[in-house]
Design a protein around this motif. Structure first.
Motif, PDB file in Angstrom:
ATOM      1  N   SER A   1       0.497   1.033  39.055  1.00  0.00           N
ATOM      2  CA  SER A   1      -0.723   0.960  38.241  1.00  0.00           C
ATOM      3  C   SER A   1      -0.861  -0.452  37.699  1.00  0.00           C
ATOM      4  O   SER A   1       0.117  -1.198  37.609  1.00  0.00           O
ATOM      5  CB  SER A   1      -0.670   1.966  37.089  1.00  0.00           C
ATOM      6  N   SER A   2      -2.074  -0.826  37.362  1.00  0.00           N
ATOM      7  CA  SER A   2      -2.316  -2.164  36.817  1.00  0.00           C
ATOM      8  C   SER A   2      -3.385  -2.101  35.750  1.00  0.00           C
ATOM      9  O   SER A   2      -4.271  -1.240  35.780  1.00  0.00           O
ATOM     10  CB  SER A   2      -2.731  -3.139  37.924  1.00  0.00           C
ATOM     11  N   SER A   3      -3.279  -3.018  34.801  1.00  0.00           N
ATOM     12  CA  SER A   3      -4.269  -3.109  33.729  1.00  0.00           C
ATOM     13  C   SER A   3      -4.218  -4.508  33.142  1.00  0.00           C
ATOM     14  O   SER A   3      -3.228  -5.228  33.314  1.00  0.00           O
ATOM     15  CB  SER A   3      -4.001  -2.070  32.635  1.00  0.00           C
TER      16      SER A   3
ATOM     17  N   ARG B   1       4.170   5.262  42.232  1.00  0.00           N
ATOM     18  CA  ARG B   1       2.808   4.752  42.127  1.00  0.00           C
ATOM     19  C   ARG B   1       2.791   3.449  41.352  1.00  0.00           C
ATOM     20  O   ARG B   1       3.512   3.290  40.371  1.00  0.00           O
ATOM     21  CB  ARG B   1       1.918   5.788  41.416  1.00  0.00           C
TER      22      ARG B   1
ATOM     23  N   HIS C   1       8.165  -3.018  35.129  1.00  0.00           N
ATOM     24  CA  HIS C   1       6.901  -3.524  34.591  1.00  0.00           C
ATOM     25  C   HIS C   1       6.888  -5.030  34.835  1.00  0.00           C
ATOM     26  O   HIS C   1       7.870  -5.720  34.536  1.00  0.00           O
ATOM     27  CB  HIS C   1       6.775  -3.248  33.093  1.00  0.00           C
TER      28      HIS C   1
ATOM     29  N   PHE D   1       1.535  -4.853  35.652  1.00  0.00           N
ATOM     30  CA  PHE D   1       1.739  -3.982  36.801  1.00  0.00           C
ATOM     31  C   PHE D   1       2.953  -3.095  36.519  1.00  0.00           C
ATOM     32  O   PHE D   1       4.023  -3.603  36.177  1.00  0.00           O
ATOM     33  CB  PHE D   1       1.986  -4.803  38.068  1.00  0.00           C
ATOM     34  N   SER D   2       2.765  -1.798  36.681  1.00  0.00           N
ATOM     35  CA  SER D   2       3.839  -0.849  36.389  1.00  0.00           C
ATOM     36  C   SER D   2       4.102   0.015  37.613  1.00  0.00           C
ATOM     37  O   SER D   2       3.182   0.670  38.134  1.00  0.00           O
ATOM     38  CB  SER D   2       3.483   0.029  35.190  1.00  0.00           C
ATOM     39  N   TRP D   3       5.362   0.031  38.060  1.00  0.00           N
ATOM     40  CA  TRP D   3       5.792   0.825  39.213  1.00  0.00           C
ATOM     41  C   TRP D   3       6.787   1.866  38.728  1.00  0.00           C
ATOM     42  O   TRP D   3       7.795   1.523  38.114  1.00  0.00           O
ATOM     43  CB  TRP D   3       6.430  -0.094  40.253  1.00  0.00           C
TER      44      TRP D   3
END
Length: 216
Positions: free
Chosen positions: A125-127, A123, A105, A117-119
């Motif tokens: 993802s971002s928020s 995949r 993260h 940002f989480s890997w």
């Protein structure tokens, strides 16, 4: 680092609590990386990276936490410690090919927004983090984490956070400040805390070495 607390007002504040094996060598904050001039952070002496990087000139910071998911292949794996340095220096999100990194993260924060940002090994993802106070742990922005349930209300209600890191280390892994002895005798513990405040007028940080008065 296993816990990051972020507050968006009245100033942008980040506090990172780093949990790691006590015998892993490291040094406190400084401009340790000529390839990232002006970026400040504590340095992991084994892999060379950092867990929380600050770019005062850009009014920007980036923090890295280990995540959960599929690990990278050992023969091609890269250290995640460079991710926070690059993010703080450039202000850019992680690259498109992250397959050589274990799950992570990454929080990238400046005065305009705070992004997560989480890997997970497959995949990215971002928020955006919400306004107010948030906690990021190894499971991400997880409201059901025992650590988040226990400590987020305390951080929300405290005008200053200094007292919250003075509690005695606990063997409970859900504790904010923890110290756990493994069966092989190694110690996994909270080693340091870094608090960063970013305001239009400048950036300040305070670093606490939690190992200074401990044995082992």
């Amino acid at each position: 680092m296993c816990t990051l607390i972020v507050r968006t007002a009245p100033h942008l504040t980040l506090m990172g609590v780093r949990d790691e094996f006590a015998d892993r060598p490291w040094e406190g904050p400084g401009e340790h990386w000529p390839e990232y001039p002006g970026v400040i952070g504590g340095r992991d002496l084994k892999a060379g990276g950092t867990w929380l990087a600050v770019n005062p000139a850009a009014r920007r910071a980036a923090a890295l936490l280990n995540g959960h998911g599929r690990e990278a292949e050992e023969r091609t794996r890269l250290s995640r410690g460079d991710l926070a340095l690059r993010a703080a220096y450039t202000g850019e999100e992680p690259g498109s090919d992250l397959t050589r990194y274990d799950p992570f993260h990454l929080v990238l924060a400046d005065l305009s927004r705070v992004r997560l940002f989480s890997w997970d090994g497959e995949r990215l993802s971002s928020s955006d983090l919400p306004d107010g106070t948030s906690m990021v742990v190894n499971s991400g922005l997880d409201p059901d984490s025992e650590r988040v349930v226990t400590y987020l209300p305390r951080f929300r209600d405290s005008a200053t956070w200094a007292e919250l890191i003075k509690e005695e280390p606990s063997p409970d892994r859900s504790a904010l400040i923890m110290r756990h002895e493994l069966p092989d005798g190694r110690i996994f513990a909270s080693l340091s805390v870094m608090e960063v405040e970013i305001a239009p007028g400048g950036v300040t940080y305070d670093f606490t070495d939690l190992t200074a008065d401990r044995d082992g």
